[in-house]
Design an enzyme around this catalytic site. Structure first.
Site, mmCIF file in Angstrom:
data_model
loop_
_atom_site.group_PDB
_atom_site.id
_atom_site.type_symbol
_atom_site.label_atom_id
_atom_site.label_comp_id
_atom_site.label_asym_id
_atom_site.label_seq_id
_atom_site.Cartn_x
_atom_site.Cartn_y
_atom_site.Cartn_z
ATOM 1 N N LYS A 185 96.937 50.003 5.967
ATOM 2 C CA LYS A 185 96.523 51.245 6.634
ATOM 3 C C LYS A 185 95.597 50.920 7.805
ATOM 4 O O LYS A 185 94.450 50.530 7.621
ATOM 5 C CB LYS A 185 95.771 52.175 5.675
ATOM 6 N N GLY A 240 96.908 57.379 8.283
ATOM 7 C CA GLY A 240 96.219 58.554 7.753
ATOM 8 C C GLY A 240 94.728 58.351 7.684
ATOM 9 O O GLY A 240 94.203 57.327 8.141
ATOM 10 N N GLY A 292 90.968 57.786 6.088
ATOM 11 C CA GLY A 292 90.449 56.827 5.117
ATOM 12 C C GLY A 292 90.268 57.422 3.731
ATOM 13 O O GLY A 292 90.695 56.839 2.729
ATOM 14 N N GLY A 294 93.599 55.826 2.681
ATOM 15 C CA GLY A 294 92.899 54.594 2.294
ATOM 16 C C GLY A 294 92.518 54.629 0.823
ATOM 17 O O GLY A 294 92.777 53.686 0.070
ATOM 18 N N GLU A 320 84.763 42.851 4.494
ATOM 19 C CA GLU A 320 84.155 42.351 5.741
ATOM 20 C C GLU A 320 83.490 43.551 6.388
ATOM 21 O O GLU A 320 84.181 44.450 6.868
ATOM 22 C CB GLU A 320 85.235 41.773 6.668
ATOM 23 N N CYS A 369 81.778 43.613 15.436
ATOM 24 C CA CYS A 369 80.833 43.418 14.323
ATOM 25 C C CYS A 369 79.896 42.249 14.589
ATOM 26 O O CYS A 369 78.800 42.194 14.044
ATOM 27 C CB CYS A 369 81.615 43.194 13.032
ATOM 28 N N GLU A 406 72.799 49.232 12.175
ATOM 29 C CA GLU A 406 73.939 48.937 13.050
ATOM 30 C C GLU A 406 74.233 50.151 13.940
ATOM 31 O O GLU A 406 74.481 51.242 13.433
ATOM 32 C CB GLU A 406 75.182 48.590 12.221
HETATM 33 P P1 NAD Z 1 85.136 52.641 8.659
HETATM 34 O O1 NAD Z 1 84.482 52.032 7.476
HETATM 35 O O2 NAD Z 1 84.820 54.026 9.023
HETATM 36 O O3 NAD Z 1 86.732 52.579 8.525
HETATM 37 C C1 NAD Z 1 87.426 51.374 8.316
HETATM 38 C C2 NAD Z 1 88.764 51.705 7.689
HETATM 39 O O4 NAD Z 1 88.539 52.217 6.377
HETATM 40 C C3 NAD Z 1 89.569 52.768 8.433
HETATM 41 O O5 NAD Z 1 90.946 52.451 8.380
HETATM 42 C C4 NAD Z 1 89.276 54.020 7.628
HETATM 43 O O6 NAD Z 1 90.277 55.002 7.743
HETATM 44 C C5 NAD Z 1 89.230 53.445 6.226
HETATM 45 N N1 NAD Z 1 88.491 54.243 5.233
HETATM 46 C C6 NAD Z 1 87.515 55.158 5.444
HETATM 47 N N2 NAD Z 1 87.112 55.686 4.269
HETATM 48 C C7 NAD Z 1 87.833 55.080 3.300
HETATM 49 C C8 NAD Z 1 87.870 55.193 1.886
HETATM 50 N N3 NAD Z 1 87.068 56.044 1.220
HETATM 51 N N4 NAD Z 1 88.721 54.414 1.197
HETATM 52 C C9 NAD Z 1 89.523 53.534 1.844
HETATM 53 N N5 NAD Z 1 89.551 53.401 3.190
HETATM 54 C C10 NAD Z 1 88.707 54.155 3.910
HETATM 55 O O7 NAD Z 1 84.826 51.629 9.856
HETATM 56 P P2 NAD Z 1 85.156 51.838 11.380
HETATM 57 O O8 NAD Z 1 84.223 52.856 11.940
HETATM 58 O O9 NAD Z 1 86.623 52.002 11.537
HETATM 59 O O10 NAD Z 1 84.791 50.382 11.962
HETATM 60 C C11 NAD Z 1 83.509 50.015 12.366
HETATM 61 C C12 NAD Z 1 82.834 49.189 11.303
HETATM 62 O O11 NAD Z 1 83.627 48.055 10.962
HETATM 63 C C13 NAD Z 1 81.508 48.618 11.792
HETATM 64 O O12 NAD Z 1 80.553 48.771 10.767
HETATM 65 C C14 NAD Z 1 81.818 47.150 12.016
HETATM 66 O O13 NAD Z 1 80.705 46.288 11.920
HETATM 67 C C15 NAD Z 1 82.814 46.886 10.933
HETATM 68 N N6 NAD Z 1 83.617 45.700 11.246
HETATM 69 C C16 NAD Z 1 83.395 44.564 10.511
HETATM 70 C C17 NAD Z 1 84.101 43.413 10.802
HETATM 71 C C18 NAD Z 1 83.875 42.140 10.035
HETATM 72 O O14 NAD Z 1 84.697 41.243 10.161
HETATM 73 N N7 NAD Z 1 82.817 42.028 9.270
HETATM 74 C C19 NAD Z 1 85.055 43.428 11.828
HETATM 75 C C20 NAD Z 1 85.255 44.612 12.541
HETATM 76 C C21 NAD Z 1 84.535 45.747 12.245
#
Ligand code: NAD
Length: 477
Positions: free
Chosen positions: A170, A201, A203, A207, A245, A279, A381
């Site tokens: 997803k 869709g 999260g 998700g 991650e 990140c 962050e």
């Molecule tokens: P997010 O956590 O809002 O969403 C990430 C993904 O999770 C999306 O596909 C979202 O739809 C899904 N999601 C949301 N709620 C969920 C749930 N309850 N169950 C399952 N899936 C769910 O993150 P974002 O805003 O898309 O991305 C930014 C964040 O990602 C920042 O905190 C950044 O630091 C982190 N990030 C980390 C790395 C790493 O390698 N450590 C790399 C890139 C981004």
């Protein structure tokens, strides 16, 4: 207008409801994507389940060849990947070309090559031989964020399928376009149906349905720390194999012996690449008091010359943030910084751009000084084009400041004495530290955070181990 559909069992399928996908640089609707529910996810899991036996019975070499085919077909569409990624995320096209498009191809090629050497191990005893074999885990649920859409999706799909797993993936609902392109590529090369299924869709719906599905054996999640906690709350009691991650608040440490002229452009790149939405971005810059004034002058000079504007123009250094609501969040931190006593040295405002970019989520690169290093602005962050500057006296002080957040993803040290830099790096509580460079990636090395930045490690053999189950067979002679 692009119509994105789910890719399930080798077929593009519609869902009952849809979500609009917005170009953040103009606020125009550019696509509709499925709003998949638990029934749609269930179909995808059933397809992955049906494909499991055939896929896992292929030899590693046969699966490696599929990765090579995918890499070649993706490479042929590199220009299109860059355009779609820039359109969907708002990032400058030159970044989408150099980082997103090239790395997405490289991920498939890398795991095709690297997995060659990941085979059975033997451990001899006096009277017996242990054979450690690596089996697939089963069905892998892969969930990815919006900042590096295809880059991170391919970073998970490639090792998952080469080790014999099947996948339900997803992508972020904010940036679905290149995942859709990948589905087209998988279809074009004829990857067996059900090996990779992509469902779009929200999260909390799609998700969550993947994470909680009893037939999904493994979850690899990249995203925010708060979401990571929710994923763990569901997956851990079901004893799923789990990799998280998560977020970061990375320190950039500038020592007194640094060569500022060569370091400043790289330190600025580490703060503002992808509008600070990586990140690994160095968003807390800790500078030796001995070079503070010199650093300030040169850094502000460099950053105030960075050009914000049309993502499709090769002149733009920064494009739009991923959405208007994300810009609101980033701006709320600029207001918080002011309340916490911070001084805005550069940026802090929306740039004035001509139509249609006047409706986009642009923000100037922003430098804040004068904040306590333990303030909220300096420890939470922000994930936008905002860096905070802090002065330190001794190297030990820099280490203490670097380690004062809940996060522990990455960091960098800038010095002309690499031994001094290394000794300092060893004291920083993060999964990785760069010295005199940043985001210089060798795909063989471990990648992952400590503390609230995550659980588990990706990269090279760590990815292949995560996506496989080691089984020991002990044969008595
Ligand atoms: P997010 O956590 O809002 O969403 C990430 C993904 O999770 C999306 O596909 C979202 O739809 C899904 N999601 C949301 N709620 C969920 C749930 N309850 N169950 C399952 N899936 C769910 O993150 P974002 O805003 O898309 O991305 C930014 C964040 O990602 C920042 O905190 C950044 O630091 C982190 N990030 C980390 C790395 C790493 O390698 N450590 C790399 C890139 C981004």
């Amino acid at each position: 207008m692009i119509l994105v559909r789910n890719y399930v069992n080798g077929i593009f399928v519609d869902s009952k409801e849809t979500i609009e996908d917005i170009n953040p640089a103009t606020s125009e609707v550019i696509a509709t994507i499925p709003r998949s529910n638990s029934d749609d996810v269930n179909e995808a899991v059933l397809a992955a389940d049906k494909a499991r036996d055939n896929w896992s019975s292929l030899s590693l070499d046969e699966r490696r060849k599929w990765l090579e085919k995918i890499a070649n077909a993706l490479e042929a569409r590199s220009g299109e990947i860059a355009k779609l990624e820039s359109l969907d995320t708002g990032k400058p096209i030159k970044i989408a070309r150099a980082v997103d498009a090239s790395r997405s191809v490289a991920n498939f090629r890398f795991f095709a090559e690297f997995s060659k050497d990941f085979h059975e191990q033997k451990f001899l005893m006096e009277d017996a031989t242990n054979h450690v074999i690596f089996k697939p885990v089963g069905i892998a649920g892969l969930i990815t964020p919006w900042n590096l859409p295809l880059y991170l999706l391919s970073w998970k799909i490639a090792p998952a399928i080469v080790m014999g797993n099947t996948v339900v993936a997803k992508p972020s609902e904010l940036t679905p376009l290149t995942a859709n392109l990948l589905a087209e590529v998988l279809d074009e090369v004829g990857l067996p149906a059900g090996v990779v299924n992509i469902v779009h869709g929200f999260g909390h719906e799609t998700g969550q349905a993947i994470v909680s599905h009893p037939k999904v054996n493994l979850i690899s999640f990249t995203g925010g720390t708060i979401t990571g906690k929710k994923v763990a709350e569901t997956a851990a009691p079901m004893f799923k194999k789990l990799s998280l991650e998560l977020g970061g608040k990375n320190a950039t440490i500038v020592l007194d012996d640094v060569d500022l002229d060569s370091a400043i452009p790289e330190i600025a790149r580490s703060g503002f690449l992808n509008q600070g939405q990586v990140c690994l971005c160095g968003s807390r810059i800790l500078v030796s008091d001995k070079i503070w004034n010199d650093f300030l002058e040169k850094f502000i000079g460099h950053v105030s010359n960075m050009k914000v504007g049309d993502p499709s123009s090769d002149d733009s250094d920064l494009g739009a943030l991923v959405s208007l609501s994300h810009r609101d969040k980033v701006e709320s931190y600029i207001h918080l910084a002011e309340r916490e006593g911070g001084e805005i040295l550069c940026g802090g405002k929306r740039p004035s751009l001509e139509s249609p970019f006047d409706k986009g989520s642009f923000l100037e690169p922003t430098i804040v000084s004068n904040l306590d290093y333990q303030s909220r602005t300096a420890t939470e962050e922000i994930f936008g084009p905002v860096v905070t500057l802090h002065k330190f006296e001794k190297d030990e002080d820099a280490v203490e400041m670097a380690n004062c957040t809940d996060y522990g993803l990455a960091g960098s040290v800038w010095t002309s004495d690499s031994a001094r830099g290394k000794s300092l790096a060893e004291k920083i509580e993060t999964g990785m530290v760069w010295i005199n460079t940043w985001l210089h990636r060798d795909l063989r090395v471990p990648f992952g955070g400590v503390k609230s930045s995550g659980v588990g490690t990706e990269g090279g053999r760590w990815s292949l181990s995560f996506f496989s189950q080691p089984v020991n067979i002990c044969i008595k002679e």
